[in-house]
Write an enzyme that holds these catalytic residues in place. Sequence first.
Site, PDB file in Angstrom:
ATOM      1  N   HIS A  41       0.817  -1.227   0.000  1.00  0.00           N
ATOM      2  CA  HIS A  41       0.000   0.000   0.000  1.00  0.00           C
ATOM      3  C   HIS A  41       0.842   1.265   0.000  1.00  0.00           C
ATOM      4  O   HIS A  41       1.987   1.259   0.443  1.00  0.00           O
ATOM      5  CB  HIS A  41      -0.874   0.083   1.264  1.00  0.00           C
ATOM      6  CG  HIS A  41      -1.580  -1.165   1.626  1.00  0.00           C
ATOM      7  ND1 HIS A  41      -1.457  -1.764   2.851  1.00  0.00           N
ATOM      8  CD2 HIS A  41      -2.441  -1.940   0.907  1.00  0.00           C
ATOM      9  CE1 HIS A  41      -2.201  -2.862   2.890  1.00  0.00           C
ATOM     10  NE2 HIS A  41      -2.803  -3.005   1.715  1.00  0.00           N
TER      11      HIS A  41
ATOM     12  N   HIS B  14       0.808   4.538   2.143  1.00  0.00           N
ATOM     13  CA  HIS B  14       0.238   5.056   3.387  1.00  0.00           C
ATOM     14  C   HIS B  14       0.310   6.585   3.398  1.00  0.00           C
ATOM     15  O   HIS B  14       1.080   7.200   2.660  1.00  0.00           O
ATOM     16  CB  HIS B  14       0.950   4.427   4.583  1.00  0.00           C
ATOM     17  CG  HIS B  14       0.496   3.009   4.851  1.00  0.00           C
ATOM     18  ND1 HIS B  14      -0.067   2.604   6.036  1.00  0.00           N
ATOM     19  CD2 HIS B  14       0.496   1.912   4.053  1.00  0.00           C
ATOM     20  CE1 HIS B  14      -0.379   1.311   5.978  1.00  0.00           C
ATOM     21  NE2 HIS B  14      -0.052   0.864   4.779  1.00  0.00           N
TER      22      HIS B  14
ATOM     23  N   HIS C 183      -3.853   3.882   5.335  1.00  0.00           N
ATOM     24  CA  HIS C 183      -3.778   3.903   3.870  1.00  0.00           C
ATOM     25  C   HIS C 183      -4.076   5.309   3.350  1.00  0.00           C
ATOM     26  O   HIS C 183      -4.950   5.994   3.880  1.00  0.00           O
ATOM     27  CB  HIS C 183      -4.798   2.927   3.261  1.00  0.00           C
ATOM     28  CG  HIS C 183      -4.542   1.501   3.622  1.00  0.00           C
ATOM     29  ND1 HIS C 183      -5.291   0.460   3.128  1.00  0.00           N
ATOM     30  CD2 HIS C 183      -3.595   0.945   4.414  1.00  0.00           C
ATOM     31  CE1 HIS C 183      -4.813  -0.685   3.613  1.00  0.00           C
ATOM     32  NE2 HIS C 183      -3.806  -0.404   4.400  1.00  0.00           N
TER      33      HIS C 183
ATOM     34  N   HIS D  23     -11.685   0.659   1.848  1.00  0.00           N
ATOM     35  CA  HIS D  23     -10.553  -0.159   1.406  1.00  0.00           C
ATOM     36  C   HIS D  23     -11.039  -1.140   0.338  1.00  0.00           C
ATOM     37  O   HIS D  23     -12.106  -1.739   0.470  1.00  0.00           O
ATOM     38  CB  HIS D  23      -9.968  -0.927   2.593  1.00  0.00           C
ATOM     39  CG  HIS D  23      -8.832  -1.816   2.211  1.00  0.00           C
ATOM     40  ND1 HIS D  23      -7.617  -1.323   1.793  1.00  0.00           N
ATOM     41  CD2 HIS D  23      -8.730  -3.172   2.146  1.00  0.00           C
ATOM     42  CE1 HIS D  23      -6.814  -2.346   1.502  1.00  0.00           C
ATOM     43  NE2 HIS D  23      -7.472  -3.476   1.702  1.00  0.00           N
TER      44      HIS D  23
ATOM     45  N   HIS E  57      -9.208   3.168  -1.564  1.00  0.00           N
ATOM     46  CA  HIS E  57      -8.197   4.112  -1.102  1.00  0.00           C
ATOM     47  C   HIS E  57      -7.251   4.331  -2.286  1.00  0.00           C
ATOM     48  O   HIS E  57      -6.898   3.348  -2.968  1.00  0.00           O
ATOM     49  CB  HIS E  57      -7.388   3.529   0.055  1.00  0.00           C
ATOM     50  CG  HIS E  57      -8.208   3.182   1.266  1.00  0.00           C
ATOM     51  ND1 HIS E  57      -7.865   2.151   2.110  1.00  0.00           N
ATOM     52  CD2 HIS E  57      -9.344   3.755   1.764  1.00  0.00           C
ATOM     53  CE1 HIS E  57      -8.754   2.104   3.109  1.00  0.00           C
ATOM     54  NE2 HIS E  57      -9.671   3.052   2.910  1.00  0.00           N
TER      55      HIS E  57
ATOM     56  N   ASP F 195      -4.441   1.859  -2.243  1.00  0.00           N
ATOM     57  CA  ASP F 195      -4.660   0.405  -2.310  1.00  0.00           C
ATOM     58  C   ASP F 195      -4.012  -0.214  -3.549  1.00  0.00           C
ATOM     59  O   ASP F 195      -4.616  -0.261  -4.621  1.00  0.00           O
ATOM     60  CB  ASP F 195      -6.174   0.093  -2.323  1.00  0.00           C
ATOM     61  CG  ASP F 195      -6.811   0.347  -0.970  1.00  0.00           C
ATOM     62  OD1 ASP F 195      -6.076   0.492   0.025  1.00  0.00           O
ATOM     63  OD2 ASP F 195      -8.063   0.408  -0.925  1.00  0.00           O
TER      64      ASP F 195
ATOM     65  N   HIS G 272       3.499  -5.502   3.793  1.00  0.00           N
ATOM     66  CA  HIS G 272       3.020  -6.155   5.015  1.00  0.00           C
ATOM     67  C   HIS G 272       3.394  -7.620   5.114  1.00  0.00           C
ATOM     68  O   HIS G 272       3.709  -8.280   4.119  1.00  0.00           O
ATOM     69  CB  HIS G 272       1.493  -6.041   5.090  1.00  0.00           C
ATOM     70  CG  HIS G 272       0.996  -4.649   5.332  1.00  0.00           C
ATOM     71  ND1 HIS G 272       0.706  -4.167   6.584  1.00  0.00           N
ATOM     72  CD2 HIS G 272       0.757  -3.626   4.467  1.00  0.00           C
ATOM     73  CE1 HIS G 272       0.289  -2.908   6.486  1.00  0.00           C
ATOM     74  NE2 HIS G 272       0.312  -2.554   5.215  1.00  0.00           N
TER      75      HIS G 272
ATOM     76  N   ARG H  44       3.857  -4.420   9.615  1.00  0.00           N
ATOM     77  CA  ARG H  44       4.539  -3.694   8.530  1.00  0.00           C
ATOM     78  C   ARG H  44       6.000  -4.134   8.482  1.00  0.00           C
ATOM     79  O   ARG H  44       6.713  -4.008   9.463  1.00  0.00           O
ATOM     80  CB  ARG H  44       4.409  -2.193   8.799  1.00  0.00           C
ATOM     81  CG  ARG H  44       2.944  -1.787   8.931  1.00  0.00           C
ATOM     82  CD  ARG H  44       2.727  -0.338   9.330  1.00  0.00           C
ATOM     83  NE  ARG H  44       1.283  -0.099   9.461  1.00  0.00           N
ATOM     84  CZ  ARG H  44       0.701   1.089   9.398  1.00  0.00           C
ATOM     85  NH1 ARG H  44       1.427   2.175   9.224  1.00  0.00           N
ATOM     86  NH2 ARG H  44      -0.602   1.199   9.515  1.00  0.00           N
TER      87      ARG H  44
HETATM   88 ZN    ZN Z   1      -6.744   0.532   1.826  1.00  0.00          ZN
HETATM   89 CU    CU Z   2      -0.458  -0.972   4.307  1.00  0.00          CU
END
Ligand code: ZN
Ligand code: CU
Length: 189
Positions: free
Chosen positions: A81, A83, A99, A107, A116, A119, A156, A173
């Site tokens: 993602h 962030h 995110h 999401h 997002h 995403d 992740h 993370r």
């Molecule tokens: Zn997301």
């Molecule tokens: Cu993430």
Amino acid sequence: MRALNYLASVIVVASVLLTSASTAQIKHEEKSKPSITKAIAVLHPTKGSDVHGVVTFEVVEMRVRVVADLTGLAPGKHGFHIHELGDCSSSDGTAAGGHFNPTGMPHSMPSSDKRHIGDLGNIEADKDGKAHLDYVDHMLTLEDVNSIIGRSVIVHEKEDDLKTQPTGAAGARLACGVIGVAKPAAPEK
Ligand code: ZN
Ligand code: CU
């Protein structure tokens, strides 16, 4: 009649001068605000992780091509993602916030129109822990208010299930990198 001809030519000359002056001004404005065509994030591991990598974002035909190469992952899919915050200062990556979601969407998956902006789905590592991703995203931008410049990329521990709100249940993370302006790619010959 002569006077009229003279007047007409003065008007023509004046309008040509005015047009070229305004064109020059537009050119000057374009030049003074060069657009960003490429961005890059270098990912560093969080505490206890050995995940490293580089992600580039390059403007191609009005869209953004994402190319990622990561190492040190467990084989399989990992949530991937952008962030909200360009802050990789905390040892667990949480300083990067949630995110990137400036449009207030749920999401979702990369192909969705209601997601997002951050995403990017999953990135899949092979048996050696290496992951490569190369796709053209339909939503990312390097310009204006929704620009991803100055945000961060997070990879992740677990797979993003693409539906659990608001995180995709992707777990810890493993690496974080701030997205910065990159040197434009050399034009193709
Ligand atoms: Zn997301
Ligand atoms: Cu993430």
